[in-house]
Scaffold this active site. Structure first.
Site, PDB file in Angstrom:
ATOM      1  N   ASP A  56     -17.359  27.366   1.814  1.00 38.59           N
ATOM      2  CA  ASP A  56     -16.874  25.746   2.110  1.00 38.59           C
ATOM      3  C   ASP A  56     -17.772  25.862   3.773  1.00 38.59           C
ATOM      4  OD1 ASP A  56     -15.568  23.425   1.807  1.00 38.59           O
ATOM      5  OD2 ASP A  56     -13.912  24.273   3.236  1.00 38.59           O
TER       6      ASP A  56
ATOM      7  N   LYS B 276      -2.838  30.970   9.814  1.00 30.23           N
ATOM      8  CA  LYS B 276      -2.797  30.061   8.956  1.00 30.23           C
ATOM      9  C   LYS B 276      -2.087  30.655   8.379  1.00 30.23           C
ATOM     10  CE  LYS B 276      -6.608  27.616   5.996  1.00 30.23           C
ATOM     11  NZ  LYS B 276      -8.128  27.768   6.607  1.00 30.23           N
TER      12      LYS B 276
ATOM     13  N   GLY C 206      -4.940  21.606   6.959  1.00 27.82           N
ATOM     14  CA  GLY C 206      -6.754  21.413   5.925  1.00 27.82           C
ATOM     15  C   GLY C 206      -5.851  21.404   4.397  1.00 27.82           C
TER      16      GLY C 206
ATOM     17  N   VAL D   2      -2.149  25.590  10.281  1.00 26.11           N
ATOM     18  CA  VAL D   2      -3.237  27.387  10.796  1.00 26.11           C
ATOM     19  C   VAL D   2      -1.958  26.863  12.289  1.00 26.11           C
ATOM     20  CG1 VAL D   2      -4.399  26.954  13.025  1.00 26.11           C
ATOM     21  CG2 VAL D   2      -4.985  26.654  10.570  1.00 26.11           C
TER      22      VAL D   2
ATOM     23  N   ILE E 236      -1.751  23.218  15.160  1.00 22.10           N
ATOM     24  CA  ILE E 236      -3.180  24.174  16.235  1.00 22.10           C
ATOM     25  C   ILE E 236      -4.608  22.631  14.446  1.00 22.10           C
ATOM     26  CG2 ILE E 236      -3.806  24.936  17.706  1.00 22.10           C
ATOM     27  CD1 ILE E 236      -4.686  26.778  16.341  1.00 22.10           C
TER      28      ILE E 236
ATOM     29  N   MET F  78      -5.964  23.335   2.545  1.00 24.39           N
ATOM     30  CA  MET F  78      -6.024  24.772   2.111  1.00 24.39           C
ATOM     31  C   MET F  78      -4.578  25.141   2.616  1.00 24.39           C
ATOM     32  SD  MET F  78      -8.036  25.829  -0.143  1.00 24.39           S
ATOM     33  CE  MET F  78      -7.822  27.873  -0.300  1.00 24.39           C
TER      34      MET F  78
END
Length: 342
Positions: A155, A67, A47, A52, A44, A49
């Protein structure tokens, strides 16, 4: 609504990845793969990091968001911080259920929220200022709860604010959060999304709650006006604008009360000591501003009733709008000296 260009968005709006990260393609896992007790389904999002996935928890018979972080340095910190986040129980923070390792990578199982991000909502259409305040007040409450638990998000941005279908706003993605205030290595200190990073982040200095106050203020400005508060075509110009508090003029075609403009400008100051000290102070200021707004509406209605009573019936329809405009101007003047504080 005016938006930043794709080139500028790529340069200024993308998150700075940690060293040692795998490329997203190499990090992806197929649907049906099992991580811990969770079975992955659709991917879904992805990014800087991690990736997900929607996943299924067969033990508790529920869907979750899982994640899977890219491999990076400091994995022990990630586990420690995710464990601290899992202890949070606040309606405006995405719940963390579980944390573990898959091979050499950390995974985090979280609440799966049905809804859209604030980024998607901003891109869809302008939001009235009262709706922006409602959303950002909930974000402030969520961040305050994290701060009280000793977590700094680092963030905060529209992409990390989820507007749930249930009407609840949640802060998510504490992927680069820190527990408490501690000296950081230069690479880790600069982790974040440049367009939302405070001066101390750009300089690689330690961060604290006021770092999140800055990013929250950038997010509020963008949700309110449709543009970011610091005009820049590259990272060098952005850092120069942030470190000198060179905030652009607010667009004149979008109306917002003065108390709200003052609130967000204070949060955007380059010097952390001159920002709001924490989100408790911000929430108090928001409530004070709302009270003044309600007082102003009562004043407008009272003056309008007096003005309209003096207009002949034949001219009422024609002059009503002009009378209301005049009353609004009078109300502005009245509330300067006759307000709840006075």
């Amino acid at each position: 609504m005016t938006r930043t260009s794709d080139e500028e968005m790529t340069l200024l709006g993308s998150q700075t990845p940690h060293s040692g990260a795998l490329a997203p393609a190499a990090a992806a896992l197929p649907p049906g793969a099992k991580i811990g007790r969770y079975i992955l389904s659709a991917r879904i999002g992805a990014g800087a990091m991690g990736v997900v996935h929607a996943a299924y928890d067969p033990e508790l018979d529920r869907k979750v968001a899982l994640k899977l972080l890219y491999r990076r340095s400091g994995d022990e910190d990630v586990v420690r911080e995710a464990t601290a986040l899992a202890k949070l129980n606040h309606p405006n923070v995405v719940a963390v259920y579980d944390v573990g390792r898959h091979d050499d990578r950390v995974w985090i199982a979280m609440e799966l929220v049905e809804g859209v991000t604030l980024r998607a909502r901003i891109d869809e259409a302008p939001l009235p200022w009262r709706a922006v305040v409602d959303i950002m007040e909930q974000v402030a409450r969520g961040l305050r709860s994290a701060h009280l638990a000793g977590l700094i998000h680092r963030d905060v941005k529209p992409d990390n604010v989820m507007l749930g279908a249930d009407g609840r706003v949640r802060v998510m993605d504490f992927g680069i959060a820190r527990v408490g205030v501690s000296p950081l290595d230069s690479k880790d200190a600069r982790a974040g999304t440049p367009a939302y990073m405070a001066a101390e982040q750009h300089a690689g200095l330690p961060t604290d709650v006021r770092t999140d106050v800055f990013a929250w203020s950038v997010t509020l400005w963008e949700a309110l006006y449709g543009v970011r508060p610091f005009a820049a075509d590259n990272l060098f110009e952005l850092v120069a604008a942030v470190t000198t508090s060179r905030v652009r003029e607010a667009p004149r075609n979008i109306r917002a009360p003065r108390w709200l403009r003052d609130l967000v400008r204070r949060g955007l100051h380059a010097e952390a000591a001159r920002r709001w000290p924490d989100f408790s102070a911000i929430l108090t200021a928001v409530e004070r501003g709302r009270t003044r707004a309600r007082w102003r509406r009562v004043t407008v209605l009272g003056l309008a009733a007096v003005s309209l009573a003096a207009i002949p019936a034949a001219k009422l329809h024609y002059d009503a709008r002009e009378a209301l405009r005049a009353c609004a101007l009078e109300a502005d003047a009245v509330t300067e000296v006759w307000n709840p504080e006075a």
